[in-house]
Design an enzyme around this catalytic site. Structure first.
Site, mmCIF file in Angstrom:
data_model
loop_
_atom_site.group_PDB
_atom_site.id
_atom_site.type_symbol
_atom_site.label_atom_id
_atom_site.label_comp_id
_atom_site.label_asym_id
_atom_site.label_seq_id
_atom_site.Cartn_x
_atom_site.Cartn_y
_atom_site.Cartn_z
ATOM 1 C CG HIS A 140 -1.941 -1.062 1.176
ATOM 2 N ND1 HIS A 140 -3.179 -0.881 0.606
ATOM 3 C CD2 HIS A 140 -1.876 -2.340 1.567
ATOM 4 C CE1 HIS A 140 -3.844 -2.019 0.678
ATOM 5 N NE2 HIS A 140 -3.079 -2.922 1.256
ATOM 6 N NE ARG A 141 6.829 1.688 2.821
ATOM 7 C CZ ARG A 141 7.638 0.699 3.142
ATOM 8 N NH1 ARG A 141 8.318 0.074 2.219
ATOM 9 N NH2 ARG A 141 7.774 0.333 4.393
ATOM 10 C CB ALA A 142 2.439 2.230 -4.584
#
Ligand SMILES: Nc1ncnc2c1ncn2[C@@H]1O[C@H](COP(=O)(O)OP(=O)(O)OP(=O)(O)O)[C@@H](O)[C@H]1O
Length: 342
Positions: free
Chosen positions: A281-283
């Site tokens: 989910h970092r993106a």
């Protein structure tokens, strides 16, 4: 504004993505830094060093080796914490955000600092000689040829970037200090790849290449020759443009906390991340933060779908799921189709 003999940022010809990615990180230091990849001699190190002249003023605790933020009690070093507890307030001084360089040949000790164990045993108190991570706290940490960095140093950088602190441990004695920095790395991919864990830490990435337009190449030559012939005169030529940009950055920093984004655009980002099969989910978070920062730089308090599109170009390519030793390739057709649905 104080000028030193550094080639001015605004005199760099083209390379708009690289310049914008650097500026966005100054506006919002929580973006996670930028990795600049490209062939030799394309103004990568010139741009990072030039950033120094555009960096804003900040407040630090007077004489603190880690330039602690007097407004943030949760991020104080041990000495500032003790000082606050005994004097109830901290003495403040004005400082300027800086570009701190980490040479690729730096040893681990030079990076993390050194603890004098003999002194600690003899005197019963810790004596710490700060390293590059201490200088980097609240500043820009620049690593040229980051792909060639020693594995031990990469590990240290990863730990500090994840925790926001530098922890030095020697023979049972430990020392901790805040180490929050904007990591800027430059590299020429022809000289080797960067470790995937380190790549993932970067909020943004850009690829630079040499100019193919003869007129622009001539302009690069002319400006460099003029700068080398008379740096002071050259700096004067760009002073107004530098001051305008520095001011625009300060205004964007002030505006940033008020920028908002509609839920619809959050959903769009989630769909882009799914379509492109990014890892984790970092993106998504990086795209949103970048879009918020782009809006602030444009002087707006709401994010538009074109901010999202532009943010995706910076925040996604290095996060694409890839097989070992394969470059992430961003399939823009998939992204454009989703914008078409909007
Ligand atoms: N777009 C540009 N605008 C102005 N000067 C440029 C530009 N591109 C290259 N130069 C000039 O070319 C020279 C090389 O640039 P620089 O040292 O920043 O390259 P680099 O990308 O960091 O590559 P290397 O890793 O080889 O050092 C410098 O003198 C710089 O001023």
């Amino acid at each position: 504004m104080r000028h030193s003999a550094i080639y001015p940022f605004t005199a760099i010809v083209g390379q708009e993505d690289m310049k914008l990615a650097l500026i966005l990180n100054v506006i919002n230091p929580s973006l996670g830094g930028v990795l600049i990849k490209g062939e030799k001699g394309t103004a990568k190190s010139t741009a990072v060093r030039a950033l120094a002249d555009l960096l804003p003023a900040m407040e630090t605790v007077k004489d603190c080796k880690f330039h602690c933020d007097p407004q943030d009690n949760n991020q104080l070093c041990g000495i500032c914490q003790e000082s606050l507890a005994s004097h109830k307030q901290l003495v403040v001084q004005a400082a300027k955000m800086r570009v701190v360089e980490l040479p690729v040949s730096a040893t681990e000790d030079r990076v993390v600092g050194t603890l004098d164990i003999e002194y600690a045993i003899k005197h019963g108190e810790k004596k710490f000689e700060p390293g590059i991570l201490a200088q980097a706290n609240r500043n820009i940490l620049y690593v040229d040829e980051i792909n060639l960095l020693d594995d031990h140093v990469v590990d240290v950088l990863l730990d500090a970037a994840a925790m926001g602190v530098n922890r030095v441990e020697r023979e049972g004695v430990s020392y901790v200090h805040p180490a929050r920095f904007v990591l800027v790395g430059t590299m020429n991919p022809e000289e080797g790849d960067i470790r995937p864990q380190l790549l993932d830490r970067f909020g943004l990435s850009v690829i630079v290449s040499g100019e193919h337009d003869p007129d622009k190449r001539v302009e690069v030559i002319k400006r460099r020759l003029a700068y080398e012939a008379n740096p002071d005169k050259f700096l004067q030529l760009y002073q107004e443009e530098q001051e305008t940009l520095a001011q625009q950055i300060i205004q964007a920093r002030q505006l940033f906390p008020t920028v908002s984004i509609e839920d619809e655009l959050l959903t769009l980002v989630a769909k882009i991340a799914i379509a492109l099969e990014v890892d984790g989910h970092r993106a998504d978070i990086a795209v949103i933060k970048t879009a918020l920062t782009l809006a602030a730089f444009a002087g707006r308090i709401t994010v538009t779908s074109s901010d999202i599109q532009e943010a995706a170009r910076f925040a996604l390519p290095h996060r694409m799921r890839r097989r070992p030793f394969e470059e992430g390739i961003l399939d823009w057709k998939k992204v454009e189709a989703l914008f078409g649905d909007q």
